[in-house]
Design an enzyme around this catalytic site. Structure first.
Site, short mmCIF file in Angstrom:
data_model
loop_
_atom_site.label_atom_id
_atom_site.label_comp_id
_atom_site.label_asym_id
_atom_site.label_seq_id
_atom_site.Cartn_x
_atom_site.Cartn_y
_atom_site.Cartn_z
N TYR A 255 -15.06 -35.26 48.01
CA TYR A 255 -13.89 -34.79 47.23
C TYR A 255 -14.31 -33.99 46.01
O TYR A 255 -15.49 -33.92 45.68
CB TYR A 255 -12.90 -35.90 46.90
CG TYR A 255 -13.33 -37.13 46.13
CD1 TYR A 255 -14.53 -37.22 45.43
CD2 TYR A 255 -12.49 -38.25 46.09
CE1 TYR A 255 -14.86 -38.36 44.72
CE2 TYR A 255 -12.82 -39.39 45.38
CZ TYR A 255 -14.01 -39.43 44.70
OH TYR A 255 -14.34 -40.55 44.00
N GLU A 256 -13.33 -33.34 45.41
CA GLU A 256 -13.58 -32.39 44.31
C GLU A 256 -14.49 -31.25 44.75
O GLU A 256 -15.28 -30.74 43.97
CB GLU A 256 -14.20 -33.09 43.08
CG GLU A 256 -13.42 -34.23 42.50
CD GLU A 256 -11.96 -33.89 42.31
OE1 GLU A 256 -11.62 -32.70 42.21
OE2 GLU A 256 -11.14 -34.83 42.29
N GLY A 257 -14.37 -30.87 46.00
CA GLY A 257 -15.21 -29.80 46.53
C GLY A 257 -16.44 -30.42 47.15
O GLY A 257 -17.26 -31.04 46.45
#
Ligand SMILES: Cc1cc2nc3c(=O)[nH]c(=O)nc-3n(C[C@H](O)[C@H](O)[C@H](O)COP(=O)(O)OP(=O)(O)OC[C@H]3O[C@@H](n4cnc5c(N)ncnc54)[C@H](O)[C@@H]3O)c2cc1C
Length: 598
Positions: free
Chosen positions: A439-441
């Protein structure tokens, strides 16, 4: 796993000795903030993390969140711990005093975030995302929006979320579909489904403020047609309290591999009333305030899992007996030696320690840069800090989470078969860590950001600015015979980093896809060299303190010893990544998609 013990000595070393936060705050004109105040926060934060949150980590994992008719109930004890957190004033540390915050710089609470996160990552996500929502409204909201939402978000009475992902897209936000239609009164009707929304629904706060990406009618296609909205669960009543329910509901929660006590929600927006933040079609730019915040937050998660893997592994390695040291018995009166005598167990312990402490230094450095970006008086200083922060953020997010996951795995390995058994807690650490590289890229997306946007799009300038800092450090310590074995390899890799970047740039000019093939190896190379710089800085400071007779000899000697391990046993991994980049793109692309199988 033993109970979590906050590594206060190491935190103080990084904050006060390596990063000299006293000097940093004085330079920013923040006279009321100093190491004495920070130490008091650290003591209290450690008590809260160790006594209130750590005991709920395993039970939260076992119980998970409950979902019934749109209502989410968090595991036993979570709500009460959150109430204590709010009562203690913790959420307000960094908030704007105009809205009830304490106005402290971000670096003053970074160690608190690390402690709460390491004690219980799932729990820490509820307040963690709220900080991002506060930062986004502070940076892009109107005065009216700030007055309506910031006081309760700052105090922690309300929490915030980040609503980007949809069922068909996560990395590629350019294709998101959620609609925002003007309602003629300045507000918008938001319609669409967001998935995987952390803390989208829960029972810990009276209101939840969603920060949502959506498209206006006739907006341009792609990322240039995305706008940002505030969509509260309950409307405000105009007096700072909650009013009527808005049209946003939780459809279900996900059943996950890890962070089971963090509610990951499907959120349905059915013509929910939303309020535009920032200019139309510039929503993604505004959301970057939130995303950069969350990326640094996720880097902390890497440190957290490395620290837990290390703490658990160390305690076990000192107690568990197996075979004899090859150098002769170390525990002659016992049936066998403790496994910490074996080089391979030491390799795993030292690797975890090097990643936890090195990752900590990198994340805290980013927080210090964040202060400068926000508060430096001098434009040039602000710009330099901003450029460096932009370069280091994808490295911190992706590299520290990758090595944090590796360290969590070492934690299991050190326990042997027992590491695989739930009651020891080491397998939970791996399951919880696994999400951090996604997550978050994802690591792949962060790597493209680093190599494509931060390095290539600045023609290598951002990188040159950083390698110059590293070069100056190496020059300044070049005559120090005791540091030679640390500084020499750092200087060599630092030089090679620039040369390798040029070579990648040349290839990319001929074939833009080369960047995609090189990106993750480039990011890992960059991470190993960046951490080498921080390890050399920490060793230099430790050596300085030893020479000055500062006491605490064991601590400083362990620092220098770990730095040596890092340079000799971990930094060489960078060469493998360089070799992989030089392996080129063709071998990755020659197989047609339909010929991958059979
Ligand atoms: C527990 C959990 C909590 C989450 N919390 C939130 C939240 O609070 N808010 C929110 O909005 N989202 C949240 N997410 C969503 C998360 O951010 C996304 O899952 C993540 O960004 C990846 O998107 P995706 O799942 O759609 O994967 P995809 O985008 O489909 O990617 C699949 C794979 O393809 C790769 N890939 C995609 N494009 C490229 C490319 N151009 N080049 C190279 N590789 C590429 C990716 O790296 C990945 O390996 C959460 C997810 C989970 C599981």
């Amino acid at each position: 796993m033993p109970d979590y013990k906050a590594p206060l000595r190491d935190m103080r070393f990084v904050l006060n000795e390596v990063l000299d936060l006293d000097g940093h705050y004085a330079k920013l004109g923040l006279e009321e903030v100093n190491s004495e105040l920070l130490n008091a926060f650290l003591e209290e934060g450690a008590k809260f993390a160790e006594n209130e949150l750590a005991p709920l980590n395993r039970s939260g994992d076992e119980e998970g969140c409950h979902f019934e008719n749109g209502v989410v109930t968090t595991p036993k004890g979570f709500k009460e711990a959150y109430a204590k957190y709010v009562e203690g004033g913790w959420p307000a540390m960094g908030g704007d005093p105009e809205f009830g915050g304490q106005g402290l710089p971000g670096s003053s609470s970074i160690a608190i975030s690390e402690m709460t996160g390491t004690a219980n990552w799932s729990w820490s996500m509820y307040p963690g995302l709220s900080h991002g929502a506060v930062a986004t409204i502070e940076a892009h909201g109107t005065d009216e929006q700030k007055n309506a939402y910031l006081p309760k978000l700052t105090s922690g009475e309300w929490t915030g979320t980040m609503c980007l992902t949809e069922p068909h897209c996560g990395s590629d936000l350019g294709i998101l579909k959620t609609k925002a239609e003007p309602q003629g009164d300045g507000s918008y009707a938001i319609t669409g489904t967001k998935i995987f929304i952390s803390a989208g629904e829960h029972d810990m706060a009276e209101n939840i403020v969603h920060i949502v990406l959506a498209r206006l009618p006739d907006a341009p296609k792609g990322t240039k047609g995305i706008s940002l909205f505030i969509v509260p669960k309950f409307h405000t009543d105009g007096n700072g309290g909650v009013g009527e329910r808005n049209g946003v509901t939780c459809g279900s929660i996900e059943h996950k591999m890890g962070i089971k006590a963090s509610a990951t929600c499907v959120m349905n927006f059915d013509g929910a009333t939303g309020y535009l933040i920032g200019p139309e079609n510039k929503g993604l730019n505004c959301m970057f305030t939130f995303m950069n915040f969350a990326r640094l937050g996720t880097a902390i998660q890497g440190v957290a899992h490395a620290e837990l893997g290390f703490q658990g592994g160390l305690a076990y390695a000192k107690e568990r007996l197996a075979m004899r040291s090859l150098a002769g018995p170390k525990n002659p009166d016992g049936p066998a030696d403790p496994i910490i005598v074996h080089p391979d167990v030491r390799r795993m312990l030292l690797t975890s320690k090097a990643f936890a402490e090195g990752g900590r230094a990198l994340v805290y450095l980013c927080a210090q840069l964040g202060d400068q970006v926000k508060l430096a008086q001098d434009d040039e200083e602000r710009k330099q800090a901003d450029d460096l922060m932009a370069l280091l953020t994808p490295i911190a997010k992706a590299f520290v989470t990758e090595v944090g996951l590796e360290a969590a795995n070492h934690g299991v390995q050190i326990y042997g078969g027992h590491g695989f058994i739930r009651e020891w807690g080491m397998e939970q650490n791996v399951r919880d860590a696994r999400i951090s590289t996604l997550y978050e890229g994802t690591t792949g997306i962060q790597a493209l950001d680093l190599l494509g946007r931060k390095v290539m799009m600045t023609q290598g300038q951002a990188l040159r600015n950083f390698t110059k800092i590293v070069h100056k450090f190496c020059e300044a310590h070049g005559d120090n015979a005791d540091l030679k074995e640390l500084v020499e390899p750092l200087a060599a890799y630092n030089k090679e980093w620039g040369e390798m970047t040029q070579a990648v740039g040349m290839q990319a000019m001929q074939n833009p896809e080369y960047v995609g093939g090189a990106a993750v190896d480039y990011l890992m190379y960059s991470g190993y060299v960046t951490l080498a710089y921080l390890w050399a800085r920490m060793a230099a400071k430790a050596q300085e303190q030893l020479a000055a007779g500062a006491g605490d000899e064991d601590f400083y000697k362990a620092k220098i010893s770990t730095a040596r391990f890092y340079m000799k046993r971990i930094l060489p991994r960078a060469a493998g990544h360089k070799g992989a980049i030089e392996g080129g793109l063709d071998c990755m692309m020659e197989l047609d998609a339909e010929h991958f199988a059979f």
